[in-house]
Design a protein around this motif. Structure first.
Motif, PDB file in Angstrom:
ATOM      1  N   VAL A  20       0.991  -1.036  -0.155  1.00 29.60           N
ATOM      2  CA  VAL A  20       0.110   0.090  -0.098  1.00 29.60           C
ATOM      3  C   VAL A  20       0.859   1.225  -0.114  1.00 29.60           C
ATOM      4  O   VAL A  20       0.506   2.200  -0.695  1.00 29.60           O
ATOM      5  N   ASN A  21       1.896   1.332   0.743  1.00 34.31           N
ATOM      6  CA  ASN A  21       2.651   2.291   1.049  1.00 34.31           C
ATOM      7  C   ASN A  21       3.973   2.743  -0.011  1.00 34.31           C
ATOM      8  O   ASN A  21       4.214   3.940   0.113  1.00 34.31           O
ATOM      9  N   ALA A  22       4.554   1.564  -0.160  1.00 34.98           N
ATOM     10  CA  ALA A  22       5.785   1.835  -0.915  1.00 34.98           C
ATOM     11  C   ALA A  22       5.628   2.678  -2.107  1.00 34.98           C
ATOM     12  O   ALA A  22       6.622   3.733  -2.287  1.00 34.98           O
ATOM     13  N   GLY A  23       4.643   2.943  -2.978  1.00 29.49           N
ATOM     14  CA  GLY A  23       4.400   3.593  -4.032  1.00 29.49           C
ATOM     15  C   GLY A  23       4.593   5.171  -3.639  1.00 29.49           C
ATOM     16  O   GLY A  23       4.732   5.766  -4.386  1.00 29.49           O
ATOM     17  N   ILE A  24       4.202   5.547  -2.438  1.00 28.85           N
ATOM     18  CA  ILE A  24       4.228   6.907  -2.060  1.00 28.85           C
ATOM     19  C   ILE A  24       5.651   7.581  -2.163  1.00 28.85           C
ATOM     20  O   ILE A  24       5.905   8.683  -2.353  1.00 28.85           O
ATOM     21  N   PHE A  25       6.801   6.650  -1.634  1.00 31.44           N
ATOM     22  CA  PHE A  25       7.892   7.412  -1.353  1.00 31.44           C
ATOM     23  C   PHE A  25       8.908   7.543  -2.385  1.00 31.44           C
ATOM     24  O   PHE A  25       9.784   8.559  -2.270  1.00 31.44           O
ATOM     25  N   GLY A  26       8.949   6.805  -3.456  1.00 30.84           N
ATOM     26  CA  GLY A  26       9.722   7.119  -4.821  1.00 30.84           C
ATOM     27  C   GLY A  26       9.299   8.670  -5.091  1.00 30.84           C
ATOM     28  O   GLY A  26      10.141   9.620  -5.301  1.00 30.84           O
ATOM     29  N   PRO A  27       8.183   8.828  -5.556  1.00 33.20           N
ATOM     30  CA  PRO A  27       7.620  10.242  -6.079  1.00 33.20           C
ATOM     31  C   PRO A  27       8.017  11.495  -4.905  1.00 33.20           C
ATOM     32  O   PRO A  27       8.680  12.396  -5.254  1.00 33.20           O
ATOM     33  N   GLN A  28       7.711  11.035  -3.528  1.00 27.96           N
ATOM     34  CA  GLN A  28       8.192  12.085  -2.539  1.00 27.96           C
ATOM     35  C   GLN A  28       9.745  12.315  -2.659  1.00 27.96           C
ATOM     36  O   GLN A  28      10.116  13.562  -2.299  1.00 27.96           O
ATOM     37  N   GLY A  29      10.484  11.331  -2.640  1.00 31.17           N
ATOM     38  CA  GLY A  29      11.730  11.340  -2.865  1.00 31.17           C
ATOM     39  C   GLY A  29      12.197  12.228  -3.980  1.00 31.17           C
ATOM     40  O   GLY A  29      13.080  13.248  -3.630  1.00 31.17           O
ATOM     41  N   LYS A  30      11.603  12.195  -5.068  1.00 27.14           N
ATOM     42  CA  LYS A  30      12.264  13.069  -6.296  1.00 27.14           C
ATOM     43  C   LYS A  30      11.697  14.286  -6.040  1.00 27.14           C
ATOM     44  O   LYS A  30      12.401  15.353  -6.250  1.00 27.14           O
ATOM     45  N   ALA A  31      10.299  14.652  -5.510  1.00 27.19           N
ATOM     46  CA  ALA A  31       9.965  15.980  -5.230  1.00 27.19           C
ATOM     47  C   ALA A  31      10.854  16.413  -4.046  1.00 27.19           C
ATOM     48  O   ALA A  31      11.286  17.724  -4.425  1.00 27.19           O
ATOM     49  N   ILE A  32      11.655  15.930  -3.099  1.00 26.53           N
ATOM     50  CA  ILE A  32      12.347  16.633  -2.336  1.00 26.53           C
ATOM     51  C   ILE A  32      13.309  17.092  -2.874  1.00 26.53           C
ATOM     52  O   ILE A  32      14.067  18.171  -2.691  1.00 26.53           O
ATOM     53  N   ALA A  33      14.301  16.128  -3.823  1.00 26.93           N
ATOM     54  CA  ALA A  33      15.217  16.599  -4.363  1.00 26.93           C
ATOM     55  C   ALA A  33      15.079  17.854  -5.526  1.00 26.93           C
ATOM     56  O   ALA A  33      15.927  18.465  -5.370  1.00 26.93           O
ATOM     57  N   ALA A  34      13.798  17.733  -5.995  1.00 32.37           N
ATOM     58  CA  ALA A  34      13.502  18.907  -6.949  1.00 32.37           C
ATOM     59  C   ALA A  34      13.586  20.209  -5.990  1.00 32.37           C
ATOM     60  O   ALA A  34      13.926  21.117  -6.816  1.00 32.37           O
TER      61      ALA A  34
ATOM     62  N   ALA B  53      16.294   9.971  -4.644  1.00 35.79           N
ATOM     63  CA  ALA B  53      16.799  11.369  -4.664  1.00 35.79           C
ATOM     64  C   ALA B  53      18.498  11.200  -4.533  1.00 35.79           C
ATOM     65  O   ALA B  53      18.982  11.724  -3.530  1.00 35.79           O
ATOM     66  N   PRO B  54      19.015  10.761  -5.518  1.00 33.45           N
ATOM     67  CA  PRO B  54      20.632  10.634  -5.522  1.00 33.45           C
ATOM     68  C   PRO B  54      21.021  11.872  -5.342  1.00 33.45           C
ATOM     69  O   PRO B  54      22.236  11.773  -4.993  1.00 33.45           O
ATOM     70  N   GLU B  55      20.422  13.013  -5.367  1.00 30.67           N
ATOM     71  CA  GLU B  55      21.271  14.391  -5.572  1.00 30.67           C
ATOM     72  C   GLU B  55      21.461  14.880  -3.950  1.00 30.67           C
ATOM     73  O   GLU B  55      22.253  15.627  -3.574  1.00 30.67           O
ATOM     74  N   ILE B  56      20.693  13.970  -2.971  1.00 31.60           N
ATOM     75  CA  ILE B  56      20.745  14.311  -1.727  1.00 31.60           C
ATOM     76  C   ILE B  56      21.515  13.379  -1.131  1.00 31.60           C
ATOM     77  O   ILE B  56      21.337  12.093  -1.129  1.00 31.60           O
ATOM     78  N   ALA B  57      22.619  13.889  -0.081  1.00 33.16           N
ATOM     79  CA  ALA B  57      23.548  13.037   0.400  1.00 33.16           C
ATOM     80  C   ALA B  57      22.721  11.950   1.329  1.00 33.16           C
ATOM     81  O   ALA B  57      21.756  12.280   1.947  1.00 33.16           O
ATOM     82  N   PRO B  58      23.085  10.622   1.286  1.00 33.37           N
ATOM     83  CA  PRO B  58      22.462   9.430   1.752  1.00 33.37           C
ATOM     84  C   PRO B  58      22.543   9.812   3.211  1.00 33.37           C
ATOM     85  O   PRO B  58      21.693   9.071   4.091  1.00 33.37           O
ATOM     86  N   GLU B  59      23.336  10.548   3.872  1.00 31.15           N
ATOM     87  CA  GLU B  59      23.437  10.869   5.275  1.00 31.15           C
ATOM     88  C   GLU B  59      22.233  11.879   5.835  1.00 31.15           C
ATOM     89  O   GLU B  59      22.242  11.742   6.894  1.00 31.15           O
ATOM     90  N   ARG B  60      21.557  12.164   4.857  1.00 28.52           N
ATOM     91  CA  ARG B  60      20.678  13.301   5.200  1.00 28.52           C
ATOM     92  C   ARG B  60      19.342  12.634   5.614  1.00 28.52           C
ATOM     93  O   ARG B  60      18.274  13.190   5.978  1.00 28.52           O
ATOM     94  N   TRP B  61      19.162  11.341   5.476  1.00 27.75           N
ATOM     95  CA  TRP B  61      17.978  10.520   5.642  1.00 27.75           C
ATOM     96  C   TRP B  61      18.000   9.504   6.831  1.00 27.75           C
ATOM     97  O   TRP B  61      18.939   9.023   7.274  1.00 27.75           O
ATOM     98  N   PHE B  62      16.817   9.726   7.629  1.00 30.98           N
ATOM     99  CA  PHE B  62      16.694   9.062   8.676  1.00 30.98           C
ATOM    100  C   PHE B  62      15.359   8.249   8.610  1.00 30.98           C
ATOM    101  O   PHE B  62      14.426   8.733   8.224  1.00 30.98           O
ATOM    102  N   ALA B  63      15.291   7.121   9.223  1.00 30.88           N
ATOM    103  CA  ALA B  63      13.817   6.527   9.535  1.00 30.88           C
ATOM    104  C   ALA B  63      13.873   6.284  11.069  1.00 30.88           C
ATOM    105  O   ALA B  63      14.891   6.104  11.890  1.00 30.88           O
ATOM    106  N   MET B  64      12.591   6.279  11.563  1.00 36.15           N
ATOM    107  CA  MET B  64      12.330   6.368  12.939  1.00 36.15           C
ATOM    108  C   MET B  64      12.262   5.100  13.783  1.00 36.15           C
ATOM    109  O   MET B  64      11.310   4.179  13.570  1.00 36.15           O
ATOM    110  N   THR B  65      13.395   4.998  14.751  1.00 32.46           N
ATOM    111  CA  THR B  65      13.331   3.917  15.657  1.00 32.46           C
ATOM    112  C   THR B  65      13.371   4.356  16.928  1.00 32.46           C
ATOM    113  O   THR B  65      13.803   3.493  18.004  1.00 32.46           O
ATOM    114  N   ARG B  66      13.151   5.612  17.067  1.00 35.77           N
ATOM    115  CA  ARG B  66      13.075   6.096  18.542  1.00 35.77           C
ATOM    116  C   ARG B  66      12.044   5.880  19.241  1.00 35.77           C
ATOM    117  O   ARG B  66      12.311   5.826  20.479  1.00 35.77           O
TER     118      ARG B  66
END
Ligand code: NAD
Ligand code: LMR
Length: 335
Positions: free
Chosen positions: A111-125, A151-164
């Motif tokens: 259900v959800n995976a399809g949301i995140f590719g376009p959002q990655g591209k939009a963030i990069a843009a 979003a290969p334009e954005i350094a991989p170190e800028r991305w976080f997923a939540m385990t907090r």
């Protein structure tokens, strides 16, 4: 941050997706009150929703207005990802379907995976050059991998997923067992996936500066029930509440960002899923839960922690699950 013309700090733009949802309703008011970036930092909220939820989002914005938060300089409501992320220095990707009782988080991939590719591209843009991104929508590690890979334009170190949220759950369990205030529990690392395979690492945690295994003598509990309770806490909340954690998740978003933008206290660490560079033998590129230290901009995975055979087996299981999830979404990952 440059001062603005009236002498105050210029506002930071914070994008939140799924802003009319449950987590959004707990999160936005705390961001606007200064709980994300501090009580001196003006904020502009850029809120993304799908079209059918725009009216509900307008209601949320009305309530934000009615709080008269001095730090909240503007609110932008949109159903267009490019507009939501335009100029954003923080993108909090919450918008996604939550699981229902009886589901695993990985069941949400379809259900959800399809949301995140376009959002990655939009963030990069459109996002600001200093953008950092926290993915909350489940399964958050692999959703983050998808967005980051798009979003290969954005350094991989800028991305976080939540385990907090898992870290916080683990700390409270340890504090209750030891009969101490939760604030004295430190060094609680969550390894791997935000799923039932995660490994909450009590062995390397501390209570009032002492090894947890020296303070809590019930090692059977530490090696069994403690781990299982943290792993299954999300499902327990769903069973009790009828819907998934919201206020505690919003609180964990704030804690996650604060632990990235604030230097980590000496000797401590916090849990974040970050890009693996092969630390502890984890395959490169996975978005993997590690204990992390930050200097307020750069972060590093804590090195040199020891794991017994049981811990190694558990971390391997979570790694295998993330590799499998990556395989399942490979069509969404640019080559
Ligand atoms: P919710 O259903 O109450 O709200 C989700 C919102 O996202 C809805 O308003 C929906 O309209 C919106 N949305 C859906 N698709 C969107 C898109 N493409 N763009 C923008 N918005 C979109 O759910 P919730 O309780 O707020 O949970 C949100 C997500 O967070 C779920 O996937 C849940 O499993 C996850 N979660 C993660 C953690 C964690 O620790 N990582 C903790 C709690 C919840
Ligand atoms: C949680 O840990 O509470 C969230 O990931 C929601 C869920 O589905 O368990």
């Amino acid at each position: 941050m440059m001062p603005s013309t009236d002498g105050t700090k210029a506002p930071v733009q914070v994008a939140v997706t799924g802003a009319a949802g449950q987590i959004g309703y707990s999160l936005l008011f705390r961001i606007a009150a200064g709980d994300l970036l501090g009580d001196q930092q003006p904020i502009i909220l850029r809120l993304l929703e799908i079209e059918p939820a725009m009216k509900a989002l307008e209601g949320v914005a009305m309530e934000l207005d009615d709080c008269a938060f001095p730090l909240l300089h503007d609110i932008i409501l949109t159903s267009k990802a490019e507009k939501a992320f335009d100029g954003a220095s923080w993108c909090l990707l919450v918008g996604a379907v939550p699981r229902k009782q009886g589901m695993e988080r990985s069941d949400l991939l379809n259900v959800n995976a399809g949301i995140f590719g376009p959002q990655g591209k939009a963030i990069a843009a459109t996002a600001a050059t200093d953008v950092r991104i926290l993915v909350v929508g489940n399964p958050c590690n692999t959703n983050c991998l998808i967005a980051r890979s798009n979003a290969p334009e954005i350094a991989p170190e800028r991305w976080f997923a939540m385990t907090r949220l898992d870290e916080n759950r683990g700390k409270t369990l340890l504090a209750n067992k030891a009969g101490v205030p939760v604030g004295v529990v430190t060094n609680m690392g969550i390894w791997g996936n935000h799923s039932t395979t995660q490994y909450p690492d009590a062995r390397n945690s501390k209570i009032a500066g002492l090894p947890t295994f020296d303070v809590i003598k019930d090692h059977g509990w530490l090696k069994g029930k403690f781990i299982e309770t943290v792993q299954k806490r999300g499902a327990a909340v769903i069973e009790a509440r009828g819907s998934s954690s919201a206020a505690s998740a919003a609180n964990a978003v704030l804690d996650s960002v604060k632990s990235i933008v604030t230097p980590t206290p000496w000797g401590d660490w916090h849990s974040l899923a970050v890009v693996s560079k092969g630390e502890y033998g984890i395959p490169e590129g996975l978005q993997f839960g590690f204990p992390v230290r930050s200097d307020s901009w750069n972060w590093e995975v804590v090195q040199g922690l020891e794991h017994d055979g049981d811990a190694q087996d558990r971390i391997k299981k979570s790694t295998d699950e993330l590799v499998q999830e990556r395989e399942l979404v490979k069509a969404l990952l640019p080559a």
